[in-house]
Design an enzyme around this catalytic site. Structure first.
Site, PDB file in Angstrom:
ATOM      1  N   ASN A 140     -33.844  34.237 -19.455  1.00 15.92           N
ATOM      2  CA  ASN A 140     -34.616  33.403 -19.806  1.00 15.92           C
ATOM      3  C   ASN A 140     -35.878  32.787 -20.786  1.00 15.92           C
ATOM      4  O   ASN A 140     -36.927  33.028 -20.409  1.00 15.92           O
ATOM      5  CB  ASN A 140     -34.587  31.759 -18.855  1.00 15.92           C
ATOM      6  CG  ASN A 140     -34.671  30.514 -19.042  1.00 15.92           C
ATOM      7  OD1 ASN A 140     -34.720  30.766 -20.157  1.00 15.92           O
ATOM      8  ND2 ASN A 140     -34.909  30.113 -18.208  1.00 15.92           N
ATOM      9  N   LYS A 165     -37.088  30.426 -22.449  1.00 15.99           N
ATOM     10  CA  LYS A 165     -37.646  29.246 -22.348  1.00 15.99           C
ATOM     11  C   LYS A 165     -37.733  28.769 -24.256  1.00 15.99           C
ATOM     12  O   LYS A 165     -36.875  29.337 -24.511  1.00 15.99           O
ATOM     13  CB  LYS A 165     -38.345  29.316 -21.419  1.00 15.99           C
ATOM     14  CG  LYS A 165     -38.146  29.845 -19.819  1.00 15.99           C
ATOM     15  CD  LYS A 165     -39.301  28.321 -19.064  1.00 15.99           C
ATOM     16  CE  LYS A 165     -38.661  29.803 -17.821  1.00 15.99           C
ATOM     17  NZ  LYS A 165     -39.528  29.134 -16.894  1.00 15.99           N
ATOM     18  N   HIS A 218     -31.093  24.126 -15.474  1.00 20.34           N
ATOM     19  CA  HIS A 218     -32.241  24.544 -14.852  1.00 20.34           C
ATOM     20  C   HIS A 218     -33.162  23.933 -14.677  1.00 20.34           C
ATOM     21  O   HIS A 218     -33.210  22.541 -15.234  1.00 20.34           O
ATOM     22  CB  HIS A 218     -32.921  24.909 -16.283  1.00 20.34           C
ATOM     23  CG  HIS A 218     -34.199  26.299 -15.870  1.00 20.34           C
ATOM     24  ND1 HIS A 218     -35.387  25.712 -15.850  1.00 20.34           N
ATOM     25  CD2 HIS A 218     -34.255  27.293 -15.619  1.00 20.34           C
ATOM     26  CE1 HIS A 218     -36.290  27.182 -14.907  1.00 20.34           C
ATOM     27  NE2 HIS A 218     -35.393  27.836 -15.808  1.00 20.34           N
ATOM     28  N   GLU A 259     -36.195  22.718 -15.006  1.00 18.84           N
ATOM     29  CA  GLU A 259     -36.607  22.271 -16.024  1.00 18.84           C
ATOM     30  C   GLU A 259     -35.965  21.203 -16.411  1.00 18.84           C
ATOM     31  O   GLU A 259     -37.030  20.703 -16.726  1.00 18.84           O
ATOM     32  CB  GLU A 259     -37.727  22.953 -17.031  1.00 18.84           C
ATOM     33  CG  GLU A 259     -38.276  24.252 -16.605  1.00 18.84           C
ATOM     34  CD  GLU A 259     -38.339  25.451 -16.772  1.00 18.84           C
ATOM     35  OE1 GLU A 259     -37.818  25.470 -17.770  1.00 18.84           O
ATOM     36  OE2 GLU A 259     -39.466  26.061 -16.237  1.00 18.84           O
ATOM     37  N   GLU A 309     -32.700  29.055  -7.720  1.00 16.75           N
ATOM     38  CA  GLU A 309     -34.125  29.062  -8.499  1.00 16.75           C
ATOM     39  C   GLU A 309     -34.639  28.129  -7.502  1.00 16.75           C
ATOM     40  O   GLU A 309     -35.351  26.837  -7.482  1.00 16.75           O
ATOM     41  CB  GLU A 309     -34.186  28.608  -9.537  1.00 16.75           C
ATOM     42  CG  GLU A 309     -33.476  30.165 -10.311  1.00 16.75           C
ATOM     43  CD  GLU A 309     -34.078  29.581 -12.184  1.00 16.75           C
ATOM     44  OE1 GLU A 309     -34.310  31.071 -12.629  1.00 16.75           O
ATOM     45  OE2 GLU A 309     -34.534  29.080 -12.743  1.00 16.75           O
ATOM     46  N   GLY A 347     -42.594  30.034 -11.837  1.00 12.62           N
ATOM     47  CA  GLY A 347     -43.870  30.409 -12.776  1.00 12.62           C
ATOM     48  C   GLY A 347     -45.302  29.953 -12.131  1.00 12.62           C
ATOM     49  O   GLY A 347     -45.892  30.128 -12.522  1.00 12.62           O
ATOM     50  N   SER A 379     -40.670  34.269 -10.220  1.00 11.11           N
ATOM     51  CA  SER A 379     -41.569  35.367 -10.396  1.00 11.11           C
ATOM     52  C   SER A 379     -41.089  36.612  -9.342  1.00 11.11           C
ATOM     53  O   SER A 379     -41.714  37.056  -9.337  1.00 11.11           O
ATOM     54  CB  SER A 379     -42.635  34.690  -9.225  1.00 11.11           C
ATOM     55  OG  SER A 379     -43.411  33.656  -9.437  1.00 11.11           O
TER      56      SER A 379
HETATM   57  C1  PEP Z   1     -36.729  30.393 -14.798  1.00  9.39           C
HETATM   58  O1  PEP Z   1     -37.457  29.532 -15.062  1.00  9.39           O
HETATM   59  O2  PEP Z   1     -35.696  30.663 -14.344  1.00  9.39           O
HETATM   60  C2  PEP Z   1     -37.737  31.579 -13.395  1.00  9.39           C
HETATM   61  C3  PEP Z   1     -37.357  32.169 -12.764  1.00  9.39           C
HETATM   62  O3  PEP Z   1     -38.919  31.636 -14.182  1.00  9.39           O
HETATM   63  P1  PEP Z   1     -40.521  32.352 -13.617  1.00  9.39           P
HETATM   64  O4  PEP Z   1     -39.052  33.869 -13.662  1.00  9.39           O
HETATM   65  O5  PEP Z   1     -40.985  32.763 -14.670  1.00  9.39           O
HETATM   66  O6  PEP Z   1     -40.891  32.074 -12.618  1.00  9.39           O
END
Ligand code: PEP
Length: 254
Positions: free
Chosen positions: A12, A14, A98, A100, A170, A176, A216
């Site tokens: 992703n 973003k 997501h 976000e 998630e 992040g 992460s």
């Molecule tokens: C995400 O936002 O889908 C995600 C998993 O981000 P990150 O891998 O940076 O934690």
């Protein structure tokens, strides 16, 4: 790795990458990952890069995903994007809900369910994200939150379409932040989600659904996470922005 379901690992991107940067990344991944057959590989660039990335990964084992989609087919919905527009670029997957978007765009489970239905109606596959915040986890609310999101965001799908839906677990506190759920925490949440799917649909459907872990994920933790029985892939944010780390996550998961 011998898995019950084929792994699906999606990047992703973003709100990152110009068209030129997207092309560089896509071209590198096409070369680095050319021999991988064991994993379904998906990249989700920003909308502005879909056209060029689509051309760059033509005839490769990499599939294209979008980061969002409207529940409407066309019309006066400023800033939105429709299924038909995504299909012009051979998009196959759409990330929905997501955290976000749930947080900043206030997307609700009901809206996500409408969008999931629209994604399927266009013969695309949704990747539906769910996950609890740190405060919810610490308050002992994880299961309640996950069950509410799973039931709400996947409401109304037929068994057949549910089996073709990807769910991404998630935990918001791991996105992040550099904090990864332990393998035990990930497995526990994935098994719980599969249990909810079993109650909502049936056990056979629940066993077919692929549940990705996101939060992460990096080359160093991918293998251990993917080795868990109910972890069927990853949704990768930060580490998908660089060809080497995304390719290594995939290679380390095989
Ligand atoms: C995400 O936002 O889908 C995600 C998993 O981000 P990150 O891998 O940076 O934690």
């Amino acid at each position: 790795m011998n898995k019950e379901r084929k792994l699906i690992i999606a990047g992703n991107w973003k709100m990152n990458k110009t068209v030129a940067e997207s092309l560089d990344l896509a071209r590198s991944l096409k070369i680095d990952l050319a021999s991988v057959k064991e994993v379904d590989i998906v990249v989700c660039p920003p909308f502005t890069s879909l056209s060029e990335v689509s051309k760059a990964i033509l005839d490769s084992n990499i599939r294209l995903g979008a980061q969002n989609m409207s529940e409407h087919n066309a019309g006066a919905y400023t800033g939105e994007i429709a299924a038909g527009m995504l299909k012009e670029f051979s998009v196959r997957y759409v990330i929905l809900g997501h955290s976000e978007r749930r947080q900043y765009q206030k997307e609700s489970d009901a809206l996500i369910a409408l969008r999931a239905a629209a994604v399927h109606a266009a013969s695309l596959k949704p990747i539906v994200c769910v996950g609890e915040t740190l405060a919810e986890r610490e308050a002992g609310q994880m299961e309640k939150v996950l069950e509410t999101q799973v039931r709400g965001s996947l409401a109304g799908l037929s068994k057949e379409l549910m089996a073709e839906t990807v769910v991404a677990y998630e935990p918001v506190w791991a996105i992040g932040t550099g904090k990864t759920a332990t393998t035990a925490q990930a497995q526990e949440a994935h098994a719980f989600i599969r249990g909810v799917l079993s109650k909502m649909f049936d056990e056979a459907v629940a066993r077919r659904v692929r549940i990705q872990y996101g939060g992460s994920v990096k080359p160093s933790n991918a293998r251990e996470l993917m080795s868990q029985a109910d972890v069927d892939g990853a949704l990768v944010g930060g580490a998908s922005l660089e060809a080497r780390s995304f390719a290594d996550i995939i290679k380390n998961s095989i």
